[in-house]
Design an enzyme around this catalytic site. Structure first.
Site, mmCIF file in Angstrom:
data_model
loop_
_atom_site.group_PDB
_atom_site.id
_atom_site.type_symbol
_atom_site.label_atom_id
_atom_site.label_comp_id
_atom_site.label_asym_id
_atom_site.label_seq_id
_atom_site.Cartn_x
_atom_site.Cartn_y
_atom_site.Cartn_z
ATOM 1 N N LYS A 166 0.825 -1.212 0.000
ATOM 2 C CA LYS A 166 0.000 0.000 0.000
ATOM 3 C C LYS A 166 0.859 1.262 0.000
ATOM 4 C CE LYS A 166 -4.320 -2.010 1.093
ATOM 5 N NZ LYS A 166 -5.384 -2.324 2.003
ATOM 6 N N ARG A 180 -3.673 -10.094 4.713
ATOM 7 C CA ARG A 180 -4.003 -10.224 3.287
ATOM 8 C C ARG A 180 -2.795 -9.739 2.500
ATOM 9 N NH1 ARG A 180 -5.998 -6.966 -0.623
ATOM 10 N NH2 ARG A 180 -7.463 -7.854 -2.118
#
Ligand code: PMM
Length: 273
Positions: free
Chosen positions: A213, A247
């Site tokens: 991210k 995840r």
């Protein structure tokens, strides 16, 4: 159970979208996607999370038909091979199609707020539900980010989502603070630093998605295609703080980081290893 208490669950990311921020366009073809799902499971993913709509900032929404067309064949093939599959969607119709094709869980980044019927569909199938924290829609989520106390507000809002899901009859629930979803880097860091408190307050297993991210890139300058080391460091910290599931894109690498973090958490007596 999709996230049992006796292990840290590794959720491998399988995007069948042409435009996801990290692996968009690579697994559009169903056969290539199934092969990648198999590879993720071989590398140690306990669950393969199949997605057919990008939720990156500014992404355009696709119709349920397009999402189903992308995901259903992949879910059916992986489930037929005994691989546990979750379906990353905000739409009830897409969740329903995936559950009928053998998915064990639904992963909704909107926490059941985008399409509340998704809660009923998941309950009716007796499936697990991962509820993320997100205000508004992914398209405009980074435009008006405002928190006074991000940890307290996310706990409150996720708690309300969990309550709605319980009332709809969903029995296995997993909470996700929604790292990067309508949040700035400082908010993401505060949520990771406060994960132990968040988990205690919500009283359900917690899943964290930090993989590749942008806040990690902001910390080190690494581009999205070279952020796995940062991702593993953040996943390890999340697991030490109590995350029950992570995840990830690079399952093999994350498995090694999580093995160390889980053992340290066990030694520290923080929670179940
Ligand atoms: N992040 C993305 C997509 N789905 N689902 C959950 N539960 N948590 C997340 O953090 C999350 C998610 C971001 O997009 P990607 O699939 O390209 O990583």
């Amino acid at each position: 159970m999709i996230v049992p208490g006796d292990r840290v669950t590794l959720v491998g990311i399988l995007n069948t979208t042409p435009d996801s921020f990290s692996d968009g366009g690579r697994f559009e073809d169903a056969e290539a996607a199934v092969a990648r799902g198999r590879e993720l499971a071989t590398q140690g993913a306990h669950v393969v999370d199949v997605g057919g709509e990008s939720t990156r900032p500014g992404a355009r929404e696709v119709s349920a038909e397009v999402e189903i067309g992308r995901t259903r064949p992949v879910v059916a093939a992986l489930a037929a091979e005994g691989i546990a599959v979750s379906l990353d969607t905000r739409k009830a119709a897409v969740a329903e199609a995936a559950l009928a094709a053998g998915a064990a869980a639904v992963n909704d980044v909107s926490g059941g707020r985008h399409d509340p019927k998704l809660l009923e569909v998941t309950a009716a199938a007796g499936a697990a539900l991962i509820l993320g924290h997100l205000r508004g829609e992914p398209a405009g989520m980074q435009d008006a980010v405002a928190f006074d106390d991000v940890l307290a507000e996310v706990i409150d809002e996720l708690g309300a989502s969990l309550e709605r899901a319980r009332r709809a009859g969903v029995s296995e629930l997993v909470a996700d603070p929604g790292i990067g979803f309508g949040k700035h880097a400082e908010h993401n860091l505060a949520l990771l630093a406060g994960l132990t408190r968040l988990k205690r307050a919500l009283g359900v297993p917690v899943l964290v998605g930090v993989s590749r991210k942008s806040f990690l890139g902001q910390l080190t300058g690494s581009p999205v295609e070279d952020r796995d080391l940062e991702s593993h460091a953040a996943a390890a910290v999340a697991v030490f703080a109590g995350a029950d599931a992570v995840r990830v894109h690079d399952v093999a690498g994350a498995a090694r980081a999580v093995a160390v973090a889980g053992a340290l958490r066990g030694a520290a007596g923080n929670a179940t290893p």
